[in-house]
Design a protein around this motif. Structure first.
Motif, PDB file in Angstrom:
ATOM      1  N   CYS A  48       0.725  -1.317   0.208  1.00 52.28           N
ATOM      2  CA  CYS A  48      -0.063   0.053   0.122  1.00 52.28           C
ATOM      3  C   CYS A  48       0.729   1.187   0.099  1.00 52.28           C
ATOM      4  O   CYS A  48       0.595   2.205  -0.511  1.00 52.28           O
ATOM      5  CB  CYS A  48      -0.861   0.208   1.270  1.00 52.28           C
ATOM      6  N   GLY A  49       1.961   1.272   0.662  1.00 48.10           N
ATOM      7  CA  GLY A  49       2.908   2.490   0.904  1.00 48.10           C
ATOM      8  C   GLY A  49       3.411   2.707  -0.518  1.00 48.10           C
ATOM      9  O   GLY A  49       3.707   4.073  -0.833  1.00 48.10           O
ATOM     10  N   GLU A  50       3.842   1.834  -1.468  1.00 49.52           N
ATOM     11  CA  GLU A  50       4.350   2.238  -2.664  1.00 49.52           C
ATOM     12  C   GLU A  50       3.244   2.623  -3.545  1.00 49.52           C
ATOM     13  O   GLU A  50       3.593   3.417  -4.470  1.00 49.52           O
ATOM     14  CB  GLU A  50       5.002   0.818  -3.351  1.00 49.52           C
TER      15      GLU A  50
ATOM     16  N   THR B 235       9.752  10.010 -12.763  1.00 51.06           N
ATOM     17  CA  THR B 235      10.830   8.878 -12.977  1.00 51.06           C
ATOM     18  C   THR B 235      10.627   8.035 -11.478  1.00 51.06           C
ATOM     19  O   THR B 235      10.524   6.657 -11.851  1.00 51.06           O
ATOM     20  CB  THR B 235      12.094   9.279 -13.194  1.00 51.06           C
ATOM     21  N   ILE B 236      10.690   8.501 -10.407  1.00 47.74           N
ATOM     22  CA  ILE B 236      10.614   7.781  -9.253  1.00 47.74           C
ATOM     23  C   ILE B 236       9.230   7.095  -9.158  1.00 47.74           C
ATOM     24  O   ILE B 236       9.028   6.049  -8.759  1.00 47.74           O
ATOM     25  CB  ILE B 236      10.844   8.702  -8.068  1.00 47.74           C
ATOM     26  N   ALA B 237       8.034   7.963  -9.509  1.00 48.65           N
ATOM     27  CA  ALA B 237       6.637   7.523  -9.523  1.00 48.65           C
ATOM     28  C   ALA B 237       6.571   6.139 -10.013  1.00 48.65           C
ATOM     29  O   ALA B 237       5.900   5.163  -9.667  1.00 48.65           O
ATOM     30  CB  ALA B 237       5.890   8.504  -9.842  1.00 48.65           C
TER      31      ALA B 237
ATOM     32  N   ALA C  14       5.230  -1.654  -6.253  1.00 53.62           N
ATOM     33  CA  ALA C  14       3.752  -2.064  -5.608  1.00 53.62           C
ATOM     34  C   ALA C  14       3.422  -3.412  -6.278  1.00 53.62           C
ATOM     35  O   ALA C  14       3.021  -4.378  -5.445  1.00 53.62           O
ATOM     36  CB  ALA C  14       2.808  -1.149  -5.880  1.00 53.62           C
ATOM     37  N   GLN C  15       3.631  -3.526  -7.594  1.00 57.46           N
ATOM     38  CA  GLN C  15       3.412  -4.717  -8.450  1.00 57.46           C
ATOM     39  C   GLN C  15       4.305  -5.763  -7.812  1.00 57.46           C
ATOM     40  O   GLN C  15       3.700  -6.921  -7.836  1.00 57.46           O
ATOM     41  CB  GLN C  15       3.702  -4.430  -9.784  1.00 57.46           C
TER      42      GLN C  15
END
Ligand SMILES: [Fe+2]
Ligand SMILES: [Fe+2]
Length: 292
Positions: free
Chosen positions: A123-125, A152-154, A161-162
């Motif tokens: 969830c945090g990611e 880019t970081i996003a 998360a995946q």
């Protein structure tokens, strides 16, 4: 025997990896970047450093899972690069963190059951991916270079998360009862987010009762900007994304937080009293999605 996730994730992430050399630091128009933005980036940079403390925690609490610990080598590398690229950005303004100040930010994370940790970081990611996209749009006019770094970081955070989702999915293949922990943690992450619910702000998870963010000077100003710029639409988008994944993992369609609360209670009840539980509803644990 199924292939280790580490092997698969390594191949999946390698071709989309970006390089520090891609960032056009020389194109920054320094006169246009405000002190407020630089202060924000400094806190953000130090929060990315928290992957160091998290990695120690992961390797300790997931020691039974060699596959996940191997994956940590990718995650840690990529997270530290977030720290590095933000450091390099700050360096253009003479504001980068100095090596001697880093020990003051160190945090010892308490031992915790790994299923909850896994779901919390998943969830945090997702949340962080949304934050970075928001920050990118906020600084687009001020500095397109910084906006590009944030975008880019996003993308990295969403890919992480995946990966966490893949590990949750794999865990459920052999231990479907873990779904109760995953649902419960996701519910906790979604309820009362205060716009800052993330592993780095989780004080209960640290040995000294201080969140990683509590060690960082300037965090309150960072938090204020985070909260002032948050939108309901962003939180709703994140919730939809979380519910969609949990629907896949549970084989039950979850359209609202109320659906999530209901399913969590149901799964917790059957996990607490398996012997007394009625015949399982086949939709509870069947039809788990196949690995992607
Ligand atoms: Fe990161
Ligand atoms: Fe990440």
């Amino acid at each position: 025997m199924a292939e280790a996730l580490y092997n698969r994730l390594y191949r999946r992430l390698e071709p989309v990896r970006w390089s520090l050399a891609d960032i056009r630091f020389d194109a920054i128009d320094k006169a246009k970047v405000s002190q407020e933005t630089l202060g924000f980036v400094k806190v953000n940079c130090l929060l990315e450093l928290s992957s160091l403390y998290a990695t120690r925690m992961f390797l300790r609490d997931f020691r039974e899972d060699a596959d996940f610990c191997q994956f940590m080598s990718i995650w840690y590398f990529e997270e530290m690069r977030h720290y590095l690229v933000l450091c390099e950005y700050l360096k253009q303004f003479g504001m980068e963190p100095q090596p001697e100040e880093l020990p003051a930010y160190d945090a010892e994370l308490k031992e915790a059951p790994w299923p909850a940790t896994l779901a919390m970081h998943w969830c945090g990611e997702v949340r962080l991916g949304g934050w970075y996209l928001r920050w990118a749009s906020l600084v687009d006019q001020e500095d397109p270079v910084l906006a590009g770094i944030f975008r880019t970081i996003a993308e990295d955070e969403y890919r992480h998360a995946q990966c966490y989702e893949d590990f949750m999915h794999r865990a459920l293949e052999t231990r479907p009862e873990l779904l109760a922990d995953f649902l419960n943690t996701a519910k906790w992450m979604l309820v009362n987010p205060r716009s800052d619910k993330h592993p780095t702000t989780f004080a209960e998870g640290s040995a000294d009762g201080l969140a990683v963010s509590d060690h960082i000077a300037g965090y309150q100003a960072f938090l204020a900007r985070l909260q002032d710029t948050a939108t309901e639409e962003e939180e709703a988008r994140m919730e939809r994304r979380i519910l969609k994944t949990l629907s896949r993992l549970s084989g039950r369609e979850l359209q609202s937080r109320a659906d999530l609360v209901r399913l969590t209670r149901e799964k917790q009840r059957s996990a607490a009293a398996p012997a007394a539980a009625p015949a399982a509803d086949p939709s509870d644990s069947a039809d788990l999605p196949s690995a992607r």
